[in-house]
Design a protein around this motif. Structure first.
Motif, PDB file in Angstrom:
ATOM      1  N   ASP A  15       0.862  -1.171   0.000  1.00 46.80           N
ATOM      2  CA  ASP A  15       0.000   0.000   0.000  1.00 46.80           C
ATOM      3  C   ASP A  15       0.906   1.230   0.000  1.00 46.80           C
ATOM      4  N   GLN A  16       1.119   1.811  -1.172  1.00 42.34           N
ATOM      5  CA  GLN A  16       2.048   2.930  -1.323  1.00 42.34           C
ATOM      6  C   GLN A  16       1.636   4.145  -0.504  1.00 42.34           C
ATOM      7  N   GLU A  17       0.334   4.343  -0.329  1.00 44.30           N
ATOM      8  CA  GLU A  17      -0.119   5.504   0.431  1.00 44.30           C
ATOM      9  C   GLU A  17       0.372   5.441   1.874  1.00 44.30           C
ATOM     10  N   LYS A  18       0.432   4.243   2.437  1.00 41.53           N
ATOM     11  CA  LYS A  18       0.889   4.104   3.816  1.00 41.53           C
ATOM     12  C   LYS A  18       2.398   4.285   3.938  1.00 41.53           C
ATOM     13  N   CYS A  19       3.109   4.197   2.840  1.00 37.83           N
ATOM     14  CA  CYS A  19       4.563   4.341   2.859  1.00 37.83           C
ATOM     15  C   CYS A  19       5.007   5.799   2.826  1.00 37.83           C
ATOM     16  N   ARG A  20       4.120   6.689   2.401  1.00 37.81           N
ATOM     17  CA  ARG A  20       4.506   8.096   2.293  1.00 37.81           C
ATOM     18  C   ARG A  20       4.754   8.698   3.662  1.00 37.81           C
ATOM     19  N   GLN A  21       5.771   9.505   3.741  1.00 39.53           N
ATOM     20  CA  GLN A  21       6.107  10.176   4.992  1.00 39.53           C
ATOM     21  C   GLN A  21       5.288  11.451   5.144  1.00 39.53           C
ATOM     22  N   ARG A  22       4.825  11.709   6.325  1.00 36.75           N
ATOM     23  CA  ARG A  22       4.162  12.971   6.651  1.00 36.75           C
ATOM     24  C   ARG A  22       5.190  13.825   7.384  1.00 36.75           C
ATOM     25  N   LEU A  23       5.269  15.093   7.023  1.00 38.45           N
ATOM     26  CA  LEU A  23       6.283  15.950   7.617  1.00 38.45           C
ATOM     27  C   LEU A  23       5.972  16.319   9.058  1.00 38.45           C
ATOM     28  N   THR A  24       4.697  16.424   9.382  1.00 39.76           N
ATOM     29  CA  THR A  24       4.334  16.807  10.743  1.00 39.76           C
ATOM     30  C   THR A  24       3.204  15.921  11.254  1.00 39.76           C
ATOM     31  N   ALA A  25       3.058  15.891  12.558  1.00 40.54           N
ATOM     32  CA  ALA A  25       1.953  15.142  13.163  1.00 40.54           C
ATOM     33  C   ALA A  25       0.620  15.754  12.743  1.00 40.54           C
ATOM     34  N   ARG A  26       0.597  17.070  12.583  1.00 40.01           N
ATOM     35  CA  ARG A  26      -0.630  17.762  12.169  1.00 40.01           C
ATOM     36  C   ARG A  26      -1.075  17.304  10.778  1.00 40.01           C
ATOM     37  N   ARG A  27      -0.128  17.198   9.842  1.00 43.72           N
ATOM     38  CA  ARG A  27      -0.468  16.744   8.490  1.00 43.72           C
ATOM     39  C   ARG A  27      -0.905  15.281   8.497  1.00 43.72           C
ATOM     40  N   ALA A  28      -0.269  14.476   9.334  1.00 44.59           N
ATOM     41  CA  ALA A  28      -0.660  13.067   9.444  1.00 44.59           C
ATOM     42  C   ALA A  28      -2.080  12.960   9.997  1.00 44.59           C
ATOM     43  N   ALA A  29      -2.398  13.771  11.012  1.00 42.83           N
ATOM     44  CA  ALA A  29      -3.744  13.761  11.595  1.00 42.83           C
ATOM     45  C   ALA A  29      -4.775  14.221  10.576  1.00 42.83           C
ATOM     46  N   ALA A  30      -4.446  15.261   9.816  1.00 44.35           N
ATOM     47  CA  ALA A  30      -5.366  15.758   8.790  1.00 44.35           C
ATOM     48  C   ALA A  30      -5.641  14.670   7.757  1.00 44.35           C
ATOM     49  N   HIS A  31      -4.603  13.981   7.342  1.00 43.99           N
ATOM     50  CA  HIS A  31      -4.762  12.900   6.367  1.00 43.99           C
ATOM     51  C   HIS A  31      -5.648  11.793   6.930  1.00 43.99           C
ATOM     52  N   ASP A  32      -5.396  11.404   8.174  1.00 48.64           N
ATOM     53  CA  ASP A  32      -6.172  10.327   8.791  1.00 48.64           C
ATOM     54  C   ASP A  32      -7.648  10.694   8.913  1.00 48.64           C
ATOM     55  N   LEU A  33      -7.932  11.944   9.296  1.00 51.26           N
ATOM     56  CA  LEU A  33      -9.329  12.366   9.424  1.00 51.26           C
ATOM     57  C   LEU A  33     -10.024  12.414   8.067  1.00 51.26           C
ATOM     58  N   LYS A  34      -9.317  12.846   7.032  1.00 48.59           N
ATOM     59  CA  LYS A  34      -9.905  12.863   5.688  1.00 48.59           C
ATOM     60  C   LYS A  34     -10.196  11.441   5.210  1.00 48.59           C
ATOM     61  N   GLN A  35      -9.290  10.517   5.496  1.00 47.27           N
ATOM     62  CA  GLN A  35      -9.512   9.112   5.145  1.00 47.27           C
ATOM     63  C   GLN A  35     -10.722   8.565   5.897  1.00 47.27           C
ATOM     64  N   LEU A  36     -10.815   8.882   7.183  1.00 45.67           N
ATOM     65  CA  LEU A  36     -11.947   8.437   7.984  1.00 45.67           C
ATOM     66  C   LEU A  36     -13.244   8.989   7.408  1.00 45.67           C
ATOM     67  N   ARG A  37     -13.232  10.250   7.011  1.00 50.63           N
ATOM     68  CA  ARG A  37     -14.421  10.883   6.429  1.00 50.63           C
ATOM     69  C   ARG A  37     -14.862  10.143   5.167  1.00 50.63           C
TER      70      ARG A  37
END
Length: 67
Positions: A15-37
């Motif tokens: 799963d290439q999307e899970k391999c991408r690095q997030r620069l900050t915890a805030r960006r990682a959280a934003a990504h996770d919430l959008k995925q959840l949505r």
């Protein structure tokens, strides 16, 4: 005389999307919430509550995650 051969193959998927690095915890959280949505069955009312309490807890909205 018939020649019979058996071939086996192993496949591994990444799963290439899970391999991408997030620069900050805030960006990682934003990504996770959008995925959840995208993948949840929450009602609009439930999402408004989630976003409201997220903003209260963390002091700001998640860009792209509308109420």
């Amino acid at each position: 005389m018939a020649v019979q051969s058996v071939a086996e193959m192993e496949v591994a998927l990444i799963d290439q999307e899970k391999c991408r690095q997030r620069l900050t915890a805030r960006r990682a959280a934003a990504h996770d919430l959008k995925q959840l949505r995208r993948h949840s069955s929450f009602s609009d009312t439930d999402w408004k509550k989630l976003v409201y309490f997220y903003e209260k807890a963390f002091g700001s909205a998640i860009k792209g995650l509308s109420r």
